[in-house]
Design an enzyme around this catalytic site. Structure first.
Site, short mmCIF file in Angstrom:
data_model
loop_
_atom_site.label_atom_id
_atom_site.label_comp_id
_atom_site.label_asym_id
_atom_site.label_seq_id
_atom_site.Cartn_x
_atom_site.Cartn_y
_atom_site.Cartn_z
N HIS A 159 -38.38 4.11 22.78
CA HIS A 159 -37.99 5.53 22.81
C HIS A 159 -36.86 5.76 23.80
O HIS A 159 -35.87 6.43 23.50
CB HIS A 159 -39.18 6.41 23.18
CG HIS A 159 -38.78 7.81 23.56
ND1 HIS A 159 -38.53 8.80 22.64
CD2 HIS A 159 -38.55 8.37 24.78
CE1 HIS A 159 -38.17 9.90 23.26
NE2 HIS A 159 -38.17 9.68 24.57
N SER A 209 -35.72 8.95 17.79
CA SER A 209 -36.58 7.77 17.87
C SER A 209 -37.85 7.90 17.04
O SER A 209 -38.70 7.01 17.06
CB SER A 209 -36.96 7.48 19.33
OG SER A 209 -37.69 8.56 19.88
N HIS A 241 -32.44 7.68 23.98
CA HIS A 241 -31.67 8.35 25.02
C HIS A 241 -30.32 7.69 25.34
O HIS A 241 -29.33 8.40 25.55
CB HIS A 241 -32.48 8.40 26.32
CG HIS A 241 -33.55 9.43 26.34
ND1 HIS A 241 -33.29 10.77 26.46
CD2 HIS A 241 -34.91 9.31 26.27
CE1 HIS A 241 -34.44 11.44 26.46
NE2 HIS A 241 -35.44 10.58 26.34
N GLU A 271 -34.40 16.05 24.57
CA GLU A 271 -35.44 15.43 23.74
C GLU A 271 -35.42 15.90 22.28
O GLU A 271 -35.57 15.09 21.37
CB GLU A 271 -36.82 15.71 24.34
CG GLU A 271 -37.11 14.96 25.63
CD GLU A 271 -37.34 13.46 25.44
OE1 GLU A 271 -37.34 12.98 24.28
OE2 GLU A 271 -37.50 12.77 26.46
#
Length: 291
Positions: A145, A210, A150, A191
């Protein structure tokens, strides 16, 4: 060893969970006071690398027409696809691109160390990977993730500057007791953010990018509410941690995101003290939910 290594650090807990946070926060004194630690790359098993490879391959296949251009263009900069990358090798490319680096952490960390790392252009990446039985869903962020979701966006100079500015503002928010409200801005941008490109709505948030299921839900489904990003509205809005998001906030450019966070947030925090929270998915009068 650095004297900071002698500090005792404890896991952070966000949201509700029936089990303790995962991650070894002791590691024989290898975790520093800022929660960073060496990436023990040699400890990854062949099964760990295979899990990363399968997750990577599955998610890449979902990206066309759903992920933003900045993410797709930067994804090759992660390097190897068939194993978990070495953080030091990835940092050579990332630092050259935007001055950022990734640092290993054992799991979720408290807000002040988190804000401080971001303010110094250091992005914390959990270094353990999910078990095979958690392939489709994991409660806490793992190395897949954090890396896949990110890091590609940190290769975009404007977005990378926004994340640093967020960290700088987070330190002040923590001092003012407004960390929880500011965390909602992170949730709904870094996010779970959406951006409107000339060719349509696209995802830039790591939690969407993700996730094999949420990516299509966020961009294509008629179910969630989509609202223009407004700071007060966003920081009043609760979010879900265990289901797809009921609402998303949409920006037109990363410069817009960067510019929104330039002013002093102190007056905004004062407004939030008297403003009621808004439940996820609820529309206010005049909102269509179709931004």
């Amino acid at each position: 060893m650095d004297s900071a290594a002698a500090a005792v650090v404890t896991p952070a807990v966000y949201g509700a969970s029936d089990r303790p946070p995962r991650g070894d926060y002791s590691r024989g004194g290898a975790v520093l006071a800022d929660y960073t630690c060496p990436q023990d790359w040699a400890s990854y098993t062949p099964a760990d690398h295979d899990t990363y490879r399968r997750l990577y391959e599955r998610q890449v296949a979902q990206l066309p027409g759903l992920a933003c251009d900045a993410f797709i263009n930067a994804l090759p900069s992660l390097g190897v696809k068939d194993r978990i990358p070495r953080f030091d090798e990835l940092n050579e490319r990332l630092h050259k691109a935007t001055g950022w680096e990734i640092v290993a952490v054992p799991g979720l960390i408290p807000e002040l160390p988190f804000f401080t790392l971001l303010a110094n252009r250091k992005f914390p990446v959990t270094d353990w990977i999910r078990k095979p039985e958690e392939f489709d869903y994991i409660v806490e962020p793992d190395v897949f993730h954090d890396l896949f979701g990110h890091v590609p966006m940190l290769f975009d100079p404007t977005f990378a500057d926004y994340v640093q500015r967020y960290g700088q503002g987070g330190i002040k928010a923590h001092e003012l007791g407004a960390g929880e409200k500011l965390a909602r801005l992170y949730w709904y941008t870094v996010e779970f953010g959406l951006i409107r490109q000339p060719d349509g709505l696209r995802a830039y948030g790591a939690g969407i990018l993700s996730s094999v299921g949420e990516l299509r839900h966020a961009v294509l489904s008629d179910e969630p509410r989509r609202l223009p990003l407004d700071l007060l509205r966003t920081m009043r809005t609760r979010y879900k941690i265990d289901t797809y998001q009921a609402n998303y906030f949409v920006i037109d450019s990363f410069k817009q995101l960067f510019d929104l966070t330039e002013p002093d947030f102190t007056p905004l925090y004062e407004s939030l003290k008297v403003a009621t929270d808004i439940e996820a998915g609820v529309l206010l009068p005049g909102e269509s939910g179709k931004a």
